[in-house]
Design an enzyme around this catalytic site. Structure first.
Site, PDB file in Angstrom:
ATOM      1  N   GLU A   1     -12.227  -4.450  -4.927  1.00 19.81           N
ATOM      2  CA  GLU A   1     -12.717  -3.075  -4.718  1.00 19.81           C
ATOM      3  C   GLU A   1     -11.950  -2.061  -5.569  1.00 19.81           C
ATOM      4  O   GLU A   1     -12.481  -1.000  -5.900  1.00 19.81           O
ATOM      5  CB  GLU A   1     -12.604  -2.704  -3.229  1.00 19.81           C
TER       6      GLU A   1
ATOM      7  N   TRP B   1     -11.406  -2.119  -8.587  1.00 22.02           N
ATOM      8  CA  TRP B   1     -12.065  -1.892  -9.888  1.00 22.02           C
ATOM      9  C   TRP B   1     -12.846  -0.585  -9.888  1.00 22.02           C
ATOM     10  O   TRP B   1     -13.143  -0.036 -10.938  1.00 22.02           O
ATOM     11  CB  TRP B   1     -13.001  -3.056 -10.258  1.00 22.02           C
TER      12      TRP B   1
ATOM     13  N   HIS C   1       2.782   3.676  -8.923  1.00 24.60           N
ATOM     14  CA  HIS C   1       2.649   2.257  -9.267  1.00 24.60           C
ATOM     15  C   HIS C   1       3.878   1.777 -10.039  1.00 24.60           C
ATOM     16  O   HIS C   1       4.369   0.673  -9.805  1.00 24.60           O
ATOM     17  CB  HIS C   1       1.372   2.009 -10.076  1.00 24.60           C
TER      18      HIS C   1
ATOM     19  N   LEU D   1      10.892 -20.441  -4.631  1.00 20.17           N
ATOM     20  CA  LEU D   1       9.833 -19.591  -4.073  1.00 20.17           C
ATOM     21  C   LEU D   1       8.538 -19.675  -4.887  1.00 20.17           C
ATOM     22  O   LEU D   1       8.562 -19.603  -6.119  1.00 20.17           O
ATOM     23  CB  LEU D   1      10.324 -18.133  -4.063  1.00 20.17           C
TER      24      LEU D   1
ATOM     25  N   ASP E   1       0.827  -1.207   0.000  1.00 17.42           N
ATOM     26  CA  ASP E   1       0.000   0.000   0.000  1.00 17.42           C
ATOM     27  C   ASP E   1       0.864   1.261   0.000  1.00 17.42           C
ATOM     28  O   ASP E   1       1.990   1.252   0.486  1.00 17.42           O
ATOM     29  CB  ASP E   1      -0.909  -0.022   1.242  1.00 17.42           C
TER      30      ASP E   1
ATOM     31  N   TRP F   1       2.747   8.101  -2.180  1.00 11.48           N
ATOM     32  CA  TRP F   1       4.182   8.288  -2.498  1.00 11.48           C
ATOM     33  C   TRP F   1       4.311   9.209  -3.713  1.00 11.48           C
ATOM     34  O   TRP F   1       5.119  10.137  -3.710  1.00 11.48           O
ATOM     35  CB  TRP F   1       4.812   6.927  -2.785  1.00 11.48           C
TER      36      TRP F   1
HETATM   37  C1  IPE Z   1      -5.544  -2.782  -0.585  1.00 11.96           C
HETATM   38  O1  IPE Z   1      -5.144  -1.471  -0.723  1.00 11.96           O
HETATM   39  C2  IPE Z   1      -5.399  -3.486  -1.876  1.00 11.96           C
HETATM   40  C3  IPE Z   1      -4.044  -3.579  -2.396  1.00 11.96           C
HETATM   41  C4  IPE Z   1      -2.928  -3.244  -1.814  1.00 11.96           C
HETATM   42  C5  IPE Z   1      -3.979  -4.161  -3.680  1.00 11.96           C
HETATM   43  P1  IPE Z   1      -6.185  -0.288  -0.848  1.00 11.96           P
HETATM   44  O2  IPE Z   1      -5.391   0.953  -0.840  1.00 11.96           O
HETATM   45  O3  IPE Z   1      -7.080  -0.504  -1.991  1.00 11.96           O
HETATM   46  O4  IPE Z   1      -7.008  -0.462   0.498  1.00 11.96           O
HETATM   47  P2  IPE Z   1      -8.026   0.506   1.239  1.00 11.96           P
HETATM   48  O5  IPE Z   1      -9.178   0.711   0.355  1.00 11.96           O
HETATM   49  O6  IPE Z   1      -7.296   1.776   1.523  1.00 11.96           O
HETATM   50  O7  IPE Z   1      -8.381  -0.218   2.483  1.00 11.96           O
HETATM   51  C1  IPE Z   2      -1.383   0.248  -3.431  1.00  9.44           C
HETATM   52  O1  IPE Z   2      -1.199   1.630  -3.412  1.00  9.44           O
HETATM   53  C2  IPE Z   2      -1.518  -0.315  -4.816  1.00  9.44           C
HETATM   54  C3  IPE Z   2      -2.882  -0.664  -5.205  1.00  9.44           C
HETATM   55  C4  IPE Z   2      -3.927  -0.684  -4.439  1.00  9.44           C
HETATM   56  C5  IPE Z   2      -3.078  -1.010  -6.594  1.00  9.44           C
HETATM   57  P1  IPE Z   2      -2.431   2.628  -3.457  1.00  9.44           P
HETATM   58  O2  IPE Z   2      -2.715   2.905  -4.886  1.00  9.44           O
HETATM   59  O3  IPE Z   2      -3.546   2.117  -2.656  1.00  9.44           O
HETATM   60  O4  IPE Z   2      -1.781   3.905  -2.775  1.00  9.44           O
HETATM   61  P2  IPE Z   2      -2.480   4.877  -1.742  1.00  9.44           P
HETATM   62  O5  IPE Z   2      -3.015   4.040  -0.631  1.00  9.44           O
HETATM   63  O6  IPE Z   2      -3.553   5.611  -2.471  1.00  9.44           O
HETATM   64  O7  IPE Z   2      -1.376   5.766  -1.297  1.00  9.44           O
HETATM   65 MG    MG Z   3      -4.077   2.334  -0.698  1.00 12.46          MG
END
Ligand code: IPE
Ligand code: IPE
Ligand code: MG
Length: 253
Positions: free
Chosen positions: A69, A71, A39, A133, A22, A27
């Site tokens: 979610e 999506w 990303h 792995l 996350d 970042w």
């Molecule tokens: C959870 O991260 C899913 C992934 C890391 C792929 P999110 O950033 O989508 O989670 P929430 O919605 O903040 O809980």
């Molecule tokens: C995690 O980073 C990657 C995915 C969920 C695809 P986020 O995109 O959720 O990054 P934040 O949480 O918005 O910083």
């Molecule tokens: Mg996130």
């Protein structure tokens, strides 16, 4: 980094590590850039952590890369992520093979664009002979989707006479989950300061040690993984027993 790695007891590694990657978006925002920029940089962390896990001799690494979610995010971010994913899994095959890493995917592939499914299937096929792995990518994944799917499949097999309803036990449930082939994660890491599970491996994490760090995913490197493992190894895992019982068991072992 060498001193960190020397603190790890190689005989007590978690068999399975699961990571909620996350913080890519935050970042990027901190650098004044668009979310997708985060990303892209997150991919470098994936490469580094996969390599680090493989070097240590970890059995399974599950990476939560895209949730059911997710999506609902803006269409431009979703399509950018899908393109990045397909491109990355293709490009990484030589490195996966060099390190004897086998790729697996868990999640609802029916929601994924066909080009991404194709790239994943090819990379899984090309790494299928590896036995180091197990790298499990959770994509279009949510635990409630997975559990619902498992219940549906068990019900169908009961109707088909393949499973006796009276004999359903915890092993049956384990087998019907998308992670049926793998042991449950012993260590779950979430980056970027959020203290929640976000629909990830709800059943499998029953007795996992949870580790939360403020480090954003694009900044997460092997040293951070070592710190998490050292923290894990300093915990007393009691599984419902008393501390005295655990210490006695360790003294005998
Ligand atoms: C959870 O991260 C899913 C992934 C890391 C792929 P999110 O950033 O989508 O989670 P929430 O919605 O903040 O809980
Ligand atoms: C995690 O980073 C990657 C995915 C969920 C695809 P986020 O995109 O959720 O990054 P934040 O949480 O918005 O910083
Ligand atoms: Mg996130």
């Amino acid at each position: 980094m060498d001193s960190l790695i020397s603190q790890i007891d190689i005989n007590r590694l978690p068999k399975h590590i699961a990571i909620i990657m996350d913080g890519n978006g935050r970042w990027a925002a901190e650098q004044g850039k668009e979310r997708l920029y985060g990303h892209y940089h997150g991919v470098e962390s994936v490469r580094n952590i996969v390599e680090g896990s493989s070097e240590l001799g970890i059995g399974c690494l599950t990476l939560y890369a895209f949730s059911t979610e997710n999506w609902d995010r803006p269409q431009q971010e979703v399509s950018g992520l899908m393109a990045l994913l397909a491109d990355t899994v293709r490009k990484e095959v030589p490195l996966l093979n060099k390190n004897n890493i086998k790729l697996h995917v868990i999640g609802d592939m029916s929601m994924m664009p066909p080009f991404a499914v194709k790239a994943l299937e090819e990379s899984m096929f090309l790494t299928s002979q590896n036995n180091g792995l197990n790298l499990i990518m959770a994509l279009s994944y949510s635990s409630r989707w997975e559990i619902t799917n498992a219940v549906k499949n068990i019900a169908q097999d009961v109707i088909a006479g393949k499973v006796n309803a009276d004999e359903i036990n915890q092993d049956t449930v384990h087998q019907y989950l998308a992670t049926g082939k793998f042991p449950d994660p012993e260590l779950m890491i979430r980056t970027s300061g959020e203290f929640r599970i976000s629909n990830f491996l709800l059943y499998q994490l029953a007795y996992a040690e949870l580790y939360f760090t403020d480090t954003r995913w694009p900044d997460f490197r092997k040293e951070n993984l070592y710190e998490a493992i050292i923290d894990f190894q300093n915990r007393e895992r009691r599984f419902g027993k008393t501390g005295a019982q655990i210490q006695q068991e360790e003294a005998i072992a």
